[in-house]
Design an enzyme around this catalytic site. Structure first.
Site, mmCIF file in Angstrom:
data_model
loop_
_atom_site.group_PDB
_atom_site.id
_atom_site.type_symbol
_atom_site.label_atom_id
_atom_site.label_comp_id
_atom_site.label_asym_id
_atom_site.label_seq_id
_atom_site.Cartn_x
_atom_site.Cartn_y
_atom_site.Cartn_z
ATOM 1 N N LYS A 44 -60.516 -14.878 -11.068
ATOM 2 C CA LYS A 44 -59.353 -15.093 -10.192
ATOM 3 C C LYS A 44 -58.232 -15.704 -11.024
ATOM 4 O O LYS A 44 -58.450 -16.625 -11.803
ATOM 5 C CB LYS A 44 -59.726 -16.039 -9.041
ATOM 6 C CG LYS A 44 -58.543 -16.486 -8.170
ATOM 7 C CD LYS A 44 -57.945 -15.361 -7.346
ATOM 8 C CE LYS A 44 -56.703 -15.821 -6.563
ATOM 9 N NZ LYS A 44 -56.021 -14.676 -5.902
ATOM 10 N N CYS A 129 -47.772 -11.477 -9.399
ATOM 11 C CA CYS A 129 -48.213 -11.960 -8.081
ATOM 12 C C CYS A 129 -47.046 -11.964 -7.096
ATOM 13 O O CYS A 129 -46.032 -12.598 -7.345
ATOM 14 C CB CYS A 129 -48.794 -13.363 -8.176
ATOM 15 S SG CYS A 129 -49.196 -14.044 -6.540
HETATM 16 C C1 DHB Z 1 -52.373 -13.252 -5.491
HETATM 17 C C2 DHB Z 1 -52.018 -11.945 -5.301
HETATM 18 C C3 DHB Z 1 -51.727 -11.163 -6.386
HETATM 19 O O1 DHB Z 1 -51.371 -9.860 -6.262
HETATM 20 C C4 DHB Z 1 -51.805 -11.703 -7.655
HETATM 21 O O2 DHB Z 1 -51.536 -10.933 -8.702
HETATM 22 C C5 DHB Z 1 -52.176 -13.014 -7.839
HETATM 23 C C6 DHB Z 1 -52.457 -13.780 -6.740
HETATM 24 C C7 DHB Z 1 -52.656 -14.077 -4.324
HETATM 25 O O3 DHB Z 1 -52.003 -13.920 -3.299
HETATM 26 O O4 DHB Z 1 -53.556 -14.952 -4.424
#
Ligand code: DHB
Length: 310
Positions: A44, A129
């Site tokens: 993550k 993101c």
């Molecule tokens: C999140 C979503 C994304 O597309 C990303 O690249 C990183 C984080 C999120 O909302 O947690």
């Protein structure tokens, strides 16, 4: 041969989780990593400190298998948690460490720690993101992208790639490729979710997720054509040494095949991994093998980047 390669890293399977799906906790990371048909795991996206993310509901599966909308808001256990995980995990699979600082300085600080650590996998710098209120997607700003990569490569020597948002204009493909080609990137990962879509529940006449008034990143089937276009356009423009991870819209083995035809070296699964959990890797690899058999191909190398125009 259904294996893949990026820089000096060999992957026994072409499929991985897309960052964000099944990779926040050590239990989830272990499950993906231990999955017999996963090439490896992507962590993550980390910020320096732990984050709870946006309020729930923040993920919604769209009807009719269209895909998903999410605004998670970067919930994660913090950089040190993932560094501890990758440094202590015994595995033959090359792990991807994803970082997504909310500022350039946060990204540089995390990359400096990775550089100075014993981490020996690949690093994915997430410049795309869409879900943190007030924070733009860096990779839509070509000069900001050049600026951060210039600072990163002044000290960073380990294999590094960037996670990109989808582009929708041929000139934008030219512009991002011109920036990326000036750096010794090991890979690019395309696409992140299509940012800031909106879905409506017809029973309640409301949005379906709480953050940002219902706006959120789109994934799954409805982004497949955009994912194919981005992999293809970037493969046609990037230096050969920059490998491509194709992400977006994979629900069948044929979808994996199509991303490879466009030039993908590895393929990631997000929304469909949410739907089916880790058994999805075996199903997709089996379907991919059948697609290759049907055409009498023995290996992915025979089709990679070989999409024909008419
Ligand atoms: C999140 C979503 C994304 O597309 C990303 O690249 C990183 C984080 C999120 O909302 O947690």
């Amino acid at each position: 041969d259904l294996t893949g390669q990026i820089a000096n890293f060999h992957f026994n399977h072409i499929l991985l989780n897309a960052a964000g799906v099944k990779c926040q906790t050590t239990a989830e990371l272990d499950q993906v990593l231990a999955s017999p048909y996963s090439g490896s795991v992507v962590t993550k996206s980390a910020t320096p400190m732990v984050r709870p993310g946006n309020p729930s509901p923040r993920y919604y599966q769209l009807p009719e298998e269209l895909g998903s909308i999410n605004s998670m808001g970067l919930p994660n256990e913090g950089f040190a948690y993932y560094l501890d995980y990758v440094l202590n995990k015994q595995t033959d699979k090359p792990v991807f460490f994803s970082v997504a600082g909310l500022t350039k300085d946060d990204n540089l600080a995390m990359l400096m720690e990775l550089e100075q650590s014993d981490f020996n996998g690949l690093v994915e710098l997430n410049l795309s993101c869409p879900n943190v209120p007030g924070k733009p997607q860096t990779a839509y700003d070509f000069e900001a992208t050049r600026a951060i990569l210039t600072e990163v490569f002044a000290f960073f020597t380990k294999p590094l790639g960037v996670k990109l948002p989808p582009y929708f204009d041929m000139v934008h493909f030219d512009m991002i490729a011109a920036v990326l080609n000036d750096f010794p990137l090991a890979f690019v990962n395309t696409i992140n979710s299509i940012g800031n879509g909106l879905a409506i529940d017809p029973h309640t006449d409301t949005v379906v997720i709480k953050p940002k008034g219902g706006f959120g990143g789109l994934g799954g089937s409805l982004v497949k054509a955009t994912a194919l276009a981005n992999v293809r356009a970037l493969r046609e423009r990037l230096n050969e040494s920059i490998k491509i991870i194709g992400t977006g819209g994979v629900t069948s083995g044929r979808d994996v095949y199509d991303l490879v035809l466009c030039g993908a070296d590895l393929v990631e699964v997000g929304t469909q991994l949410m739907v089916e959990d880790t058994p999805v890797f075996e199903r997709l690899e089996g379907e991919l093998a059948n697609e290759l058999d049907k055409k009498n191909y023995q290996s992915l190398a025979e089709i990679r980047g070989k999409l024909q125009t008419i």
